[in-house]
Design a protein around this motif. Structure first.
Motif, PDB file in Angstrom:
ATOM      1  N   HIS A   1      -2.896  14.173  -3.960  1.00 50.42           N
ATOM      2  CA  HIS A   1      -2.238  13.023  -3.344  1.00 50.42           C
ATOM      3  C   HIS A   1      -2.244  11.851  -4.306  1.00 50.42           C
ATOM      4  CE1 HIS A   1      -2.355  14.917   0.636  1.00 50.42           C
ATOM      5  NE2 HIS A   1      -3.596  15.289   0.326  1.00 50.42           N
ATOM      6  N   PRO A   2      -1.085  11.332  -4.668  1.00 54.74           N
ATOM      7  CA  PRO A   2      -1.078  10.146  -5.514  1.00 54.74           C
ATOM      8  C   PRO A   2      -1.713   8.966  -4.777  1.00 54.74           C
ATOM      9  CG  PRO A   2       1.098  11.145  -5.391  1.00 54.74           C
ATOM     10  CD  PRO A   2       0.251  11.816  -4.375  1.00 54.74           C
ATOM     11  N   VAL A   3      -2.435   8.135  -5.502  1.00 51.25           N
ATOM     12  CA  VAL A   3      -3.066   6.965  -4.890  1.00 51.25           C
ATOM     13  C   VAL A   3      -1.999   5.920  -4.611  1.00 51.25           C
ATOM     14  CG1 VAL A   3      -4.714   5.088  -5.257  1.00 51.25           C
ATOM     15  CG2 VAL A   3      -5.271   7.417  -6.009  1.00 51.25           C
ATOM     16  N   GLU A   4      -1.946   5.460  -3.377  1.00 46.02           N
ATOM     17  CA  GLU A   4      -0.988   4.441  -2.971  1.00 46.02           C
ATOM     18  C   GLU A   4      -1.586   3.043  -3.030  1.00 46.02           C
ATOM     19  OE1 GLU A   4       2.286   4.853  -2.208  1.00 46.02           O
ATOM     20  OE2 GLU A   4       2.077   6.951  -2.770  1.00 46.02           O
ATOM     21  N   TRP A   5      -2.870   2.934  -2.696  1.00 41.88           N
ATOM     22  CA  TRP A   5      -3.558   1.645  -2.760  1.00 41.88           C
ATOM     23  C   TRP A   5      -5.053   1.861  -2.807  1.00 41.88           C
ATOM     24  CZ3 TRP A   5      -6.675   0.838   1.506  1.00 41.88           C
ATOM     25  CH2 TRP A   5      -6.317   1.495   2.673  1.00 41.88           C
ATOM     26  N   THR A   6      -5.785   0.872  -3.244  1.00 39.59           N
ATOM     27  CA  THR A   6      -7.248   0.933  -3.297  1.00 39.59           C
ATOM     28  C   THR A   6      -7.825  -0.346  -2.730  1.00 39.59           C
ATOM     29  OG1 THR A   6      -7.364  -0.040  -5.501  1.00 39.59           O
ATOM     30  CG2 THR A   6      -7.215   2.356  -5.380  1.00 39.59           C
ATOM     31  N   VAL A   7      -9.095  -0.311  -2.403  1.00 39.23           N
ATOM     32  CA  VAL A   7      -9.804  -1.479  -1.878  1.00 39.23           C
ATOM     33  C   VAL A   7     -10.909  -1.841  -2.853  1.00 39.23           C
ATOM     34  CG1 VAL A   7     -11.218  -2.352   0.002  1.00 39.23           C
ATOM     35  CG2 VAL A   7      -9.307  -0.823   0.487  1.00 39.23           C
TER      36      VAL A   7
END
Length: 80
Positions: free
Chosen positions: A74-80
């Motif tokens: 799964h490509p990373v869409e966002w991070t925290v």
């Protein structure tokens, strides 16, 4: 099962280039999830070719009555 497979999976995975982090978790019901973070998609795809996963861990899982699902990237869409 995760204790047994960890003995050979951890060293094999650590050798792969591009690994950022790797997590394995077991829920109280016995379900298992593995999540890894890689520098690129190509690095992530190495997991689908790793003998220790596609042969050794699959055989250990089947002997333990566990069904493995295919690896999904799964490509990373966002991070925290």
């Amino acid at each position: 099962m995760t204790e047994v497979t960890g003995r050979y999976l951890i060293p094999a995975i650590k050798k792969l280039p591009g690994l950022v982090s790797y997590y394995a978790g077991v829920a109280p019901d016995g379900s298992v999830v593995h999540v890894s973070v890689w520098e690129s998609d190509e690095h992530a795809r190495q997991m689908s070719r790793l003998k220790e996963i596609i042969v050794d861990a699959r055989q250990d899982a089947e002997r333990a009555g566990v069904t493995l699902t295919p690896i999904v990237n799964h490509p990373v869409e966002w991070t925290v």
